[in-house]
Design an enzyme around this catalytic site. Sequence first.
Site, PDB file in Angstrom:
ATOM      1  N   LYS A  39      -7.120  -9.313  -1.294  1.00 60.30           N
ATOM      2  CA  LYS A  39      -6.963  -8.039  -2.014  1.00 60.30           C
ATOM      3  C   LYS A  39      -5.483  -7.891  -2.371  1.00 60.30           C
ATOM      4  CE  LYS A  39      -5.551  -4.111  -1.101  1.00 60.30           C
ATOM      5  NZ  LYS A  39      -4.804  -3.946  -2.358  1.00 60.30           N
ATOM      6  N   CYS A  67      11.735  -8.420   1.719  1.00 56.84           N
ATOM      7  CA  CYS A  67      11.811  -8.037   3.143  1.00 56.84           C
ATOM      8  C   CYS A  67      12.946  -8.777   3.860  1.00 56.84           C
ATOM      9  CB  CYS A  67      10.480  -8.278   3.822  1.00 56.84           C
ATOM     10  SG  CYS A  67       9.883  -9.943   3.586  1.00 56.84           S
ATOM     11  N   GLY A 108       3.352  -6.267   3.862  1.00 56.74           N
ATOM     12  CA  GLY A 108       3.636  -4.984   3.229  1.00 56.74           C
ATOM     13  C   GLY A 108       4.415  -4.090   4.177  1.00 56.74           C
ATOM     14  N   GLU A 154      14.806   0.688   5.830  1.00 59.53           N
ATOM     15  CA  GLU A 154      14.820  -0.365   4.813  1.00 59.53           C
ATOM     16  C   GLU A 154      15.025   0.245   3.417  1.00 59.53           C
ATOM     17  OE1 GLU A 154      11.059  -2.460   4.407  1.00 59.53           O
ATOM     18  OE2 GLU A 154      12.133  -4.323   3.981  1.00 59.53           O
TER      19      GLU A 154
END
Length: 492
Positions: free
Chosen positions: A187, A296, A240, A393
């Site tokens: 997905k 990331c 994610g 972040e």
Amino acid sequence: MAGITKRRLQSLRRRDFLTGAALIDGQWVTRDEKDVVVDPATEEHIAEVSRYSATDVSHAIAAAERALCSWRELLPATRGAILRCWARLMLDHSDDLAVLVTSEQGKPLSEARHEIAYGAGFLDWFAAEGERAYGETIPSHKLGSLLHVRMQPIGVAAAITPWNFPVAMVTRKAGAALAAGCPIIVKPAPETPLSALAVARLAEEAGVPSGVFQVLVGDPIELSTPLLSDTRIRALSFTGSTQVGRLLLEGSAATVKKVSLELGGHAPFLVFDDVDLGKAVKGLMAAKFATSGQDCLAANRIYVQRRIYDAFVDSFAGAIAKLKVGHGLDAATDIGPMTKLSVANKCRAQIDDAAAKGARVFSSKQGDELGANFVAPTLLSDVTEDMLIGHEETFGPVAAVLPFDSEEEVIARANTNEMGLAGYVYTDNLRRALRLSEQLECGMIGVNTASFTGPPIPFGGWKQSGLGREGSRHGLAEYMELKYVCFGDLTG
Ligand code: NAD
């Protein structure tokens, strides 16, 4: 910039990459309900994709379960040959795939091309690693017994992938799963469906059998709910935000899935006063501004030792001033738009917060006129950890620089954060480099380099940056179970 993406998409060699259809149980199916795909640079609608439902996911799970038996029984070398063919097709269609990535994600085309090669590399690498899923023979603790440990495919896997690397995060997960003998259902992020659907077309052409690799796009909660609750999904891999990672971990508890999570980072980048300033700034530019900062691994807290602090900030500001902001399809562009408005807004909120709390702001001011998704490359100096950017972040082209005095102090400050994905150390002192590589609480550390990722390395984080590893032999193990077998009574 208006119209540039649509014109470029019209000249794709592979027009079928734009049909917006998904591959379910070996069929390319469309649905009446559609979602639009948006160019983040111009906010224009550039394509439509079918919206799939929970029922479609159930069909995909059933197809994957049917495919499992024959896929896991193939010789690893046979599965490897299919993966290699898939990788080759990706490279053959690199130009078209890169245009898709830039069109829906926004990154500069050269970086999109690099992503295709990086993504294909995982298929190639796991093609070989599948042949090395060795078990163990254990010296027996029982007379007349033989003790074996085998590695066997875990079953059907699911992957939920992000928008920042819409191709490579699909192949990093799928390469490992397929090499291990597991079908996988992907997905992708709703912002970047075209790239994943195109990769599925190439999988089919490479000979990946029906039901072994399926991609469904649509509402994240509707599609992930059956993936979480179905007992036939044995492993879940996610990349994610930490927030969504926690939800998926909770959602996997009822069916006790094997979960691997690659979540947010907040990478410390430590620059000691014995370094060559030019080399450190060059490394930092790559560690901060690749993927327009939406990475990331991005350097998020840049700690610079006080003796070189001012010179470093000047040199860094000079390099930032040269960055060109624009549309990713423009060859001169270094920094594209943020893929999501929420990410751009988070950058702006961090800049405002830092300025209000006393940080010095240097902004190239470029891009402000281009639209709400653009963020001008910005340097914030004299940052402290109580500022938003000091403890959360960023995911954009905003660089926070903090002075430090001693090694002990900077290690403590770097380790206070709950994130522990990557860290960077720039020093010419070998003993110090070794000490820091031991003491920083991160899953990956670059010493005097900003470039360390790739298929052979165990990619993953400590603390709330994740669980498990991707890439490397450890990545293959995420899709495998150990089976211990004791052969007794051999003397009879
Ligand atoms: P996100 O975590 O919401 O999205 C990642 C994936 O999760 C997408 O496929 C999305 O559709 C899916 N998702 C979202 N909510 C879900 C839910 N409730 N159930 C199931 N799936 C769900 O990330 P985001 O909001 O798009 O970005 C926010 C922040 O996350 C970024 O600013 C960044 O800090 C971080 N992020 C990290 C990475 C990474 O590479 N580790 C990638 C993307 C985002």
